[in-house]
Design a protein around this motif. Structure first.
Motif, PDB file in Angstrom:
ATOM      1  N   PRO A   1     147.676  89.277 -14.561  1.00 25.76           N
ATOM      2  CA  PRO A   1     147.425  87.845 -14.687  1.00 25.76           C
ATOM      3  C   PRO A   1     146.065  87.428 -14.126  1.00 25.76           C
ATOM      4  O   PRO A   1     145.607  86.312 -14.366  1.00 25.76           O
ATOM      5  CB  PRO A   1     148.555  87.223 -13.857  1.00 25.76           C
ATOM      6  CG  PRO A   1     148.882  88.273 -12.834  1.00 25.76           C
ATOM      7  CD  PRO A   1     148.663  89.587 -13.516  1.00 25.76           C
ATOM      8  N   ASP A   2     145.409  88.335 -13.385  1.00 26.91           N
ATOM      9  CA  ASP A   2     144.133  88.008 -12.766  1.00 26.91           C
ATOM     10  C   ASP A   2     142.997  88.695 -13.511  1.00 26.91           C
ATOM     11  O   ASP A   2     143.201  89.384 -14.514  1.00 26.91           O
ATOM     12  CB  ASP A   2     144.150  88.425 -11.299  1.00 26.91           C
ATOM     13  CG  ASP A   2     145.287  87.760 -10.534  1.00 26.91           C
ATOM     14  OD1 ASP A   2     145.501  86.557 -10.749  1.00 26.91           O
ATOM     15  OD2 ASP A   2     145.959  88.455  -9.748  1.00 26.91           O
ATOM     16  N   VAL A   3     141.782  88.522 -12.985  1.00 23.54           N
ATOM     17  CA  VAL A   3     140.615  89.135 -13.619  1.00 23.54           C
ATOM     18  C   VAL A   3     139.831  89.941 -12.590  1.00 23.54           C
ATOM     19  O   VAL A   3     139.915  89.706 -11.384  1.00 23.54           O
ATOM     20  CB  VAL A   3     139.697  88.082 -14.262  1.00 23.54           C
ATOM     21  CG1 VAL A   3     140.398  87.378 -15.407  1.00 23.54           C
ATOM     22  CG2 VAL A   3     139.192  87.094 -13.227  1.00 23.54           C
ATOM     23  N   GLU A   4     139.058  90.884 -13.116  1.00 24.80           N
ATOM     24  CA  GLU A   4     138.249  91.758 -12.274  1.00 24.80           C
ATOM     25  C   GLU A   4     136.815  91.736 -12.780  1.00 24.80           C
ATOM     26  O   GLU A   4     136.556  91.898 -13.972  1.00 24.80           O
ATOM     27  CB  GLU A   4     138.797  93.178 -12.320  1.00 24.80           C
ATOM     28  CG  GLU A   4     138.155  94.128 -11.321  1.00 24.80           C
ATOM     29  CD  GLU A   4     138.847  95.476 -11.326  1.00 24.80           C
ATOM     30  OE1 GLU A   4     139.452  95.828 -10.300  1.00 24.80           O
ATOM     31  OE2 GLU A   4     138.773  96.174 -12.350  1.00 24.80           O
ATOM     32  N   LEU A   5     135.895  91.525 -11.867  1.00 24.68           N
ATOM     33  CA  LEU A   5     134.472  91.592 -12.183  1.00 24.68           C
ATOM     34  C   LEU A   5     134.016  93.029 -11.994  1.00 24.68           C
ATOM     35  O   LEU A   5     134.277  93.647 -10.960  1.00 24.68           O
ATOM     36  CB  LEU A   5     133.681  90.662 -11.257  1.00 24.68           C
ATOM     37  CG  LEU A   5     132.153  90.737 -11.346  1.00 24.68           C
ATOM     38  CD1 LEU A   5     131.657  90.175 -12.674  1.00 24.68           C
ATOM     39  CD2 LEU A   5     131.516  90.001 -10.167  1.00 24.68           C
TER      40      LEU A   5
ATOM     41  N   ALA B   1     126.094  85.723  -5.430  1.00 25.75           N
ATOM     42  CA  ALA B   1     126.345  84.937  -6.641  1.00 25.75           C
ATOM     43  C   ALA B   1     127.728  84.294  -6.601  1.00 25.75           C
ATOM     44  O   ALA B   1     127.885  83.112  -6.964  1.00 25.75           O
ATOM     45  CB  ALA B   1     126.204  85.823  -7.875  1.00 25.75           C
ATOM     46  N   LEU B   2     128.739  85.043  -6.166  1.00 25.83           N
ATOM     47  CA  LEU B   2     130.099  84.495  -6.106  1.00 25.83           C
ATOM     48  C   LEU B   2     130.203  83.410  -5.041  1.00 25.83           C
ATOM     49  O   LEU B   2     130.939  82.428  -5.214  1.00 25.83           O
ATOM     50  CB  LEU B   2     131.098  85.620  -5.841  1.00 25.83           C
ATOM     51  CG  LEU B   2     131.213  86.661  -6.960  1.00 25.83           C
ATOM     52  CD1 LEU B   2     132.175  87.774  -6.564  1.00 25.83           C
ATOM     53  CD2 LEU B   2     131.666  86.013  -8.270  1.00 25.83           C
ATOM     54  N   LYS B   3     129.468  83.577  -3.953  1.00 24.60           N
ATOM     55  CA  LYS B   3     129.460  82.524  -2.930  1.00 24.60           C
ATOM     56  C   LYS B   3     128.845  81.249  -3.491  1.00 24.60           C
ATOM     57  O   LYS B   3     129.347  80.144  -3.239  1.00 24.60           O
ATOM     58  CB  LYS B   3     128.673  83.002  -1.705  1.00 24.60           C
ATOM     59  CG  LYS B   3     128.611  81.972  -0.579  1.00 24.60           C
ATOM     60  CD  LYS B   3     127.819  82.488   0.617  1.00 24.60           C
ATOM     61  CE  LYS B   3     127.755  81.441   1.729  1.00 24.60           C
ATOM     62  NZ  LYS B   3     126.998  81.950   2.916  1.00 24.60           N
ATOM     63  N   MET B   4     127.762  81.384  -4.269  1.00 25.39           N
ATOM     64  CA  MET B   4     127.118  80.221  -4.868  1.00 25.39           C
ATOM     65  C   MET B   4     128.042  79.517  -5.851  1.00 25.39           C
ATOM     66  O   MET B   4     128.015  78.287  -5.992  1.00 25.39           O
ATOM     67  CB  MET B   4     125.832  80.652  -5.586  1.00 25.39           C
ATOM     68  CG  MET B   4     124.782  81.247  -4.659  1.00 25.39           C
ATOM     69  SD  MET B   4     123.894  80.005  -3.703  1.00 25.39           S
ATOM     70  CE  MET B   4     122.912  79.243  -4.964  1.00 25.39           C
TER      71      MET B   4
ATOM     72  N   ARG C   1     134.823  82.566 -17.235  1.00 26.94           N
ATOM     73  CA  ARG C   1     134.417  83.968 -17.163  1.00 26.94           C
ATOM     74  C   ARG C   1     132.955  84.125 -17.559  1.00 26.94           C
ATOM     75  O   ARG C   1     132.199  84.873 -16.929  1.00 26.94           O
ATOM     76  CB  ARG C   1     135.308  84.813 -18.077  1.00 26.94           C
ATOM     77  CG  ARG C   1     136.743  84.933 -17.626  1.00 26.94           C
ATOM     78  CD  ARG C   1     137.452  86.011 -18.414  1.00 26.94           C
ATOM     79  NE  ARG C   1     138.849  86.138 -18.020  1.00 26.94           N
ATOM     80  CZ  ARG C   1     139.630  87.152 -18.367  1.00 26.94           C
ATOM     81  NH1 ARG C   1     139.135  88.118 -19.133  1.00 26.94           N
ATOM     82  NH2 ARG C   1     140.885  87.211 -17.973  1.00 26.94           N
ATOM     83  N   ASP C   2     132.548  83.432 -18.606  1.00 30.36           N
ATOM     84  CA  ASP C   2     131.174  83.537 -19.086  1.00 30.36           C
ATOM     85  C   ASP C   2     130.200  83.043 -18.023  1.00 30.36           C
ATOM     86  O   ASP C   2     129.144  83.658 -17.797  1.00 30.36           O
ATOM     87  CB  ASP C   2     131.009  82.722 -20.376  1.00 30.36           C
ATOM     88  CG  ASP C   2     129.625  82.875 -20.980  1.00 30.36           C
ATOM     89  OD1 ASP C   2     129.242  84.015 -21.302  1.00 30.36           O
ATOM     90  OD2 ASP C   2     128.916  81.856 -21.112  1.00 30.36           O
ATOM     91  N   LYS C   3     130.542  81.979 -17.341  1.00 36.90           N
ATOM     92  CA  LYS C   3     129.667  81.444 -16.302  1.00 36.90           C
ATOM     93  C   LYS C   3     129.561  82.403 -15.128  1.00 36.90           C
ATOM     94  O   LYS C   3     128.486  82.548 -14.519  1.00 36.90           O
ATOM     95  CB  LYS C   3     130.188  80.083 -15.824  1.00 36.90           C
ATOM     96  CG  LYS C   3     129.265  79.392 -14.834  1.00 36.90           C
ATOM     97  CD  LYS C   3     129.775  78.007 -14.462  1.00 36.90           C
ATOM     98  CE  LYS C   3     128.842  77.313 -13.476  1.00 36.90           C
ATOM     99  NZ  LYS C   3     129.328  75.956 -13.113  1.00 36.90           N
ATOM    100  N   ILE C   4     130.667  83.080 -14.797  1.00 42.38           N
ATOM    101  CA  ILE C   4     130.646  84.041 -13.697  1.00 42.38           C
ATOM    102  C   ILE C   4     129.752  85.226 -14.044  1.00 42.38           C
ATOM    103  O   ILE C   4     128.915  85.651 -13.239  1.00 42.38           O
ATOM    104  CB  ILE C   4     132.071  84.516 -13.369  1.00 42.38           C
ATOM    105  CG1 ILE C   4     132.905  83.350 -12.806  1.00 42.38           C
ATOM    106  CG2 ILE C   4     132.037  85.672 -12.365  1.00 42.38           C
ATOM    107  CD1 ILE C   4     134.367  83.663 -12.651  1.00 42.38           C
TER     108      ILE C   4
END
Length: 418
Positions: free
Chosen positions: A336-340, A363-366, A403-406
């Motif tokens: 159910p989750d996603v992985e970068l 980037a994830l902090k931002m 997802r695309d923005k991440i």
């Protein structure tokens, strides 16, 4: 070729604040020296906007014009020290300078640094992992593996396999310094901090695995990548790689036109180093519009130009791939989750790309996205070794960004497009 200065490395500050700083390196030559120097500069968060290389095969003279790109103020004295350490040393015998440089095929195996296991626990908060990564980078501790986990009640248990550039982590003072810096960033939420020499069993996990994690396929890492989600460089950017053997009797001219990105010159030099090529003369220029022109006169390890068409094709193909996709970034479903997923090739000598984990967590902090799990591992696909970063995002990530923005946010941070 004369020796311009007794100093191996000279760093000159800019005449005006908007101008770049100039780094001059004068030392004995060796195969891969350009790669080693560019790696140190990238590790310090600097961007090379212009470069000039020349060598007579024994002594080299290198110029880098560099600019700071938003990180903390550069520690120039430490940068100079690390650049000097990357250079071969010259010794004197009977008044005659002897150049102690070791060619690639004769090089001895570098002694592997001692591996340590850093463990700490604390309570989670936004950007915690990036703040810890920043502390370790500032202390010159290299992260080789990481295992990060978060319990449902917000407790974090993190384990890092690290090595120390200063080679002092075996001492109590250095360990206490590290824990003190971590405590300063984590505050009262830090419950424990321990640093021990990694056991042989734990250190063995630094060896690359031939099997990929279930969430990754070989398609992500193979050279025939056409999916734009893996392609870091905008498709509209010019990319041209060619080799001309007609302009010089002794050298092959490698000509590259491409879009600039963080670590561009490192990626080019790393590829040439892996192909055991030596640069006799080269020039690099980055225009204000982001486009770059690179001319490199190179020879093979035997001192001759590249005439074998298969070698020429392989070199050009590898350079195109490294410039179009120096890092692979995508997101995959994990239940159910996603992985970068982020992957980058490893140098043949075993060194990974600097600051990748730093940029991912930044980037994830931002984007204000929490990290629930994180792992770094190495895997072999074909004849290449890859460093793979797997980041399991918190289930609230969709509230912060698509997802695309991440993917775009992480890619821009890694490539320096911000």
């Amino acid at each position: 070729m004369g020796i311009p200065s007794d100093e191996v490395v000279i760093i000159r500050p800019p005449e005006r604040p908007e101008d770049p700083s100039l780094i001059t390196v004068s030392c004995p030559d060796k195969t891969g020296l350009g790669c080693d120097l560019c790696r140190v500069i990238l590790l310090f968060g600097l961007s090379i906007v212009r470069g000039d290389f020349s060598t007579d095969g024994r002594w080299c003279y290198v110029l880098f014009w560099v600019v700071e790109r938003g990180r903390k103020a550069t520690r120039w004295d430490l940068l100079k020290k690390r650049l000097v350490e990357a250079c071969p040393q010259a010794s004197s015998l009977l008044g005659i300078e002897i150049y102690n440089f070791i060619r690639h095929q004769e090089s001895v195996t570098e002694q592997k640094p001692q591996v340590f296991l850093l463990k700490y626990s604390c309570y989670d908060r936004m950007g915690l992992l990036h703040d810890v990564t920043e502390v370790l980078c500032e202390l010159e501790l290299t992260i080789w593996r990481v295992k990060v986990s978060t319990t449902p009640d917000g407790r974090v248990f993190d384990m890092f396999l690290i090595t120390d550039t200063r080679e002092l982590l075996h001492t109590r003072n250095r360990q206490e310094e590290t824990c003190t810096h971590l405590r300063a960033v984590l505050g009262d939420s830090m419950c424990a901090c321990d640093i021990d020499v990694a056991s042989e069993e734990i250190a063995a996990c630094l060896q690359a695995s031939v099997s990929l994690p279930p969430s990754m396929t070989e398609d992500m890492l193979t050279q025939e990548i056409r999916d734009e989600s893996y392609n870091s460089v905008p498709s509209s950017s010019p990319l041209s790689v060619s080799v001309d053997n007609s302009l010089s009797q002794a050298h092959s001219l490698v000509q590259i036109q491409c879009h600039d990105h963080k670590g561009l010159l490192y990626d080019i030099m790393r590829t040439l180093k892996d192909y055991n090529m030596q640069i006799s003369y080269g020039r690099f220029d980055a225009a204000e519009n982001g486009n770059c022109n690179i001319d490199l006169f190179v020879v093979q390890s035997d001192g001759k130009k590249i005439v074998d068409q298969n070698k020429l094709d392989a070199l050009c193909s590898s350079l195109r791939m490294e410039l179009s996709s120096p890092l692979r970034v995508t997101m995959v479903s994990r239940g159910p989750d996603v992985e970068l997923l982020v992957a980058n090739p490893v140098e043949l000598c075993g060194k990974g790309r600097p600051l990748v984990f730093y940029d991912i967590t930044h980037a994830l902090k931002m984007l204000e996205i929490r990290i629930f799990l994180a792992e770094i591992s190495r895997h072999v696909v074909g004849d290449r070794e890859w460093e793979v970063y797997r980041v399991h995002l918190g289930d609230d990530h969709e509230l912060c960004a698509s997802r695309d923005k991440i993917v775009k946010g992480v890619t821009k941070m890694l490539m320096g497009w911000h």
